[in-house]
Design an enzyme around this catalytic site. Sequence first.
Site, PDB file in Angstrom:
ATOM      1  N   ASP A 101     -17.451  -4.257 -22.387  1.00 49.32           N
ATOM      2  CA  ASP A 101     -18.724  -3.994 -23.051  1.00 49.32           C
ATOM      3  C   ASP A 101     -19.692  -5.146 -22.820  1.00 49.32           C
ATOM      4  OD1 ASP A 101     -16.950  -5.525 -24.520  1.00 49.32           O
ATOM      5  OD2 ASP A 101     -17.775  -4.952 -26.452  1.00 49.32           O
ATOM      6  N   ASP A 104     -19.801 -12.653 -22.149  1.00 51.26           N
ATOM      7  CA  ASP A 104     -20.544 -13.650 -22.928  1.00 51.26           C
ATOM      8  C   ASP A 104     -20.224 -15.027 -22.334  1.00 51.26           C
ATOM      9  OD1 ASP A 104     -21.837 -15.067 -24.896  1.00 51.26           O
ATOM     10  OD2 ASP A 104     -20.908 -14.038 -26.566  1.00 51.26           O
ATOM     11  N   LYS A 132     -24.465 -11.170 -20.762  1.00 51.13           N
ATOM     12  CA  LYS A 132     -25.225 -12.141 -21.565  1.00 51.13           C
ATOM     13  C   LYS A 132     -25.191 -13.466 -20.809  1.00 51.13           C
ATOM     14  CE  LYS A 132     -25.242 -12.783 -26.545  1.00 51.13           C
ATOM     15  NZ  LYS A 132     -24.303 -13.042 -27.653  1.00 51.13           N
ATOM     16  N   ARG A 166     -19.114  -0.728 -34.982  1.00 49.62           N
ATOM     17  CA  ARG A 166     -18.789  -0.243 -33.635  1.00 49.62           C
ATOM     18  C   ARG A 166     -19.286   1.190 -33.439  1.00 49.62           C
ATOM     19  NH1 ARG A 166     -15.034  -3.923 -31.298  1.00 49.62           N
ATOM     20  NH2 ARG A 166     -13.540  -4.819 -32.739  1.00 49.62           N
TER      21      ARG A 166
HETATM   22  C1  PRP Z   1     -15.609  -9.391 -27.107  1.00 43.73           C
HETATM   23  C2  PRP Z   1     -16.057  -8.454 -25.978  1.00 43.73           C
HETATM   24  C3  PRP Z   1     -15.461  -9.091 -24.752  1.00 43.73           C
HETATM   25  C4  PRP Z   1     -15.444 -10.566 -25.109  1.00 43.73           C
HETATM   26  C5  PRP Z   1     -16.568 -11.249 -24.399  1.00 43.73           C
HETATM   27  O1  PRP Z   1     -14.329  -9.042 -27.487  1.00 43.73           O
HETATM   28  O2  PRP Z   1     -15.594  -7.155 -26.172  1.00 43.73           O
HETATM   29  O3  PRP Z   1     -14.143  -8.646 -24.517  1.00 43.73           O
HETATM   30  O4  PRP Z   1     -15.630 -10.674 -26.531  1.00 43.73           O
HETATM   31  O5  PRP Z   1     -16.669 -12.585 -24.810  1.00 43.73           O
HETATM   32  P1  PRP Z   1     -16.416 -13.825 -23.844  1.00 43.73           P
HETATM   33  O6  PRP Z   1     -17.116 -13.522 -22.541  1.00 43.73           O
HETATM   34  O7  PRP Z   1     -17.079 -14.954 -24.610  1.00 43.73           O
HETATM   35  O8  PRP Z   1     -14.949 -14.033 -23.666  1.00 43.73           O
HETATM   36  P2  PRP Z   1     -13.634  -9.568 -28.849  1.00 43.73           P
HETATM   37  O9  PRP Z   1     -12.688 -10.694 -28.528  1.00 43.73           O
HETATM   38  O10 PRP Z   1     -14.685  -9.840 -29.879  1.00 43.73           O
HETATM   39  O11 PRP Z   1     -12.727  -8.338 -29.262  1.00 43.73           O
HETATM   40  P3  PRP Z   1     -13.141  -6.793 -29.443  1.00 43.73           P
HETATM   41  O12 PRP Z   1     -13.413  -6.245 -28.054  1.00 43.73           O
HETATM   42  O13 PRP Z   1     -11.938  -6.190 -30.055  1.00 43.73           O
HETATM   43  O14 PRP Z   1     -14.364  -6.723 -30.321  1.00 43.73           O
END
Ligand code: PRP
Length: 177
Positions: A101, A104, A132, A166
């Site tokens: 999704d 970051d 991002k 979500r």
């Molecule tokens: C979020 C998102 C990505 C990750 C990106 O997942 O879905 O997998 O963070 O962040 P990064 O590039 O800083 O690693 P999260 O760990 O919040 O779990 P989720 O998908 O269950 O919400």
Amino acid sequence: MPIPREKFKILYSRERIAAEVKRLGQEITRDYQQRDILLVGVLKGSFLFIADLIREIESPTMIDFVRLASYGSQTQSSGIIEFRKELEMPIRDRDVIIVEDIVDSGYTLECLYNKLLLQEPRSLKICSLIDKRGRREVEIEADYVGMTMDEGFIIGYGLDYDEHYRNLPDIYTVEDF
Ligand code: PRP
């Protein structure tokens, strides 16, 4: 604790999301022609995106999931990634696309990409709905990107705050985060 609704500001409408997902599906269909594709969804955040994306791909496509969680605050990754669910299908000699999704800091994708590469897929690409760029900590780029943004905390269409929101069909920024 719920976030007051007046702090939500719409960033990507459901129509914009649908248009970008359609475009990504067309690009993938064009690039892979009739080769078999294995989409690997990263749970939980990608569950809506991958459900919509797979219906826009016209090549033969299978699906599997991994579940990773990054530790840190609600809005910022620490770089420590935990695998909570492994792949169920072998990926050796397969054309694999990781579906996220959001990229970051990039820690989650870097960790997953390197792990999957060890299993010797025929090809390994990344498709992310949102890139991002302003917060990247490691050098990793998605091959297919829906929308790009610099800063801001976002929720909806799979993205959560403390597991909430979500289910929102549009994507919102949240003020004061
Ligand atoms: C979020 C998102 C990505 C990750 C990106 O997942 O879905 O997998 O963070 O962040 P990064 O590039 O800083 O690693 P999260 O760990 O919040 O779990 P989720 O998908 O269950 O919400």
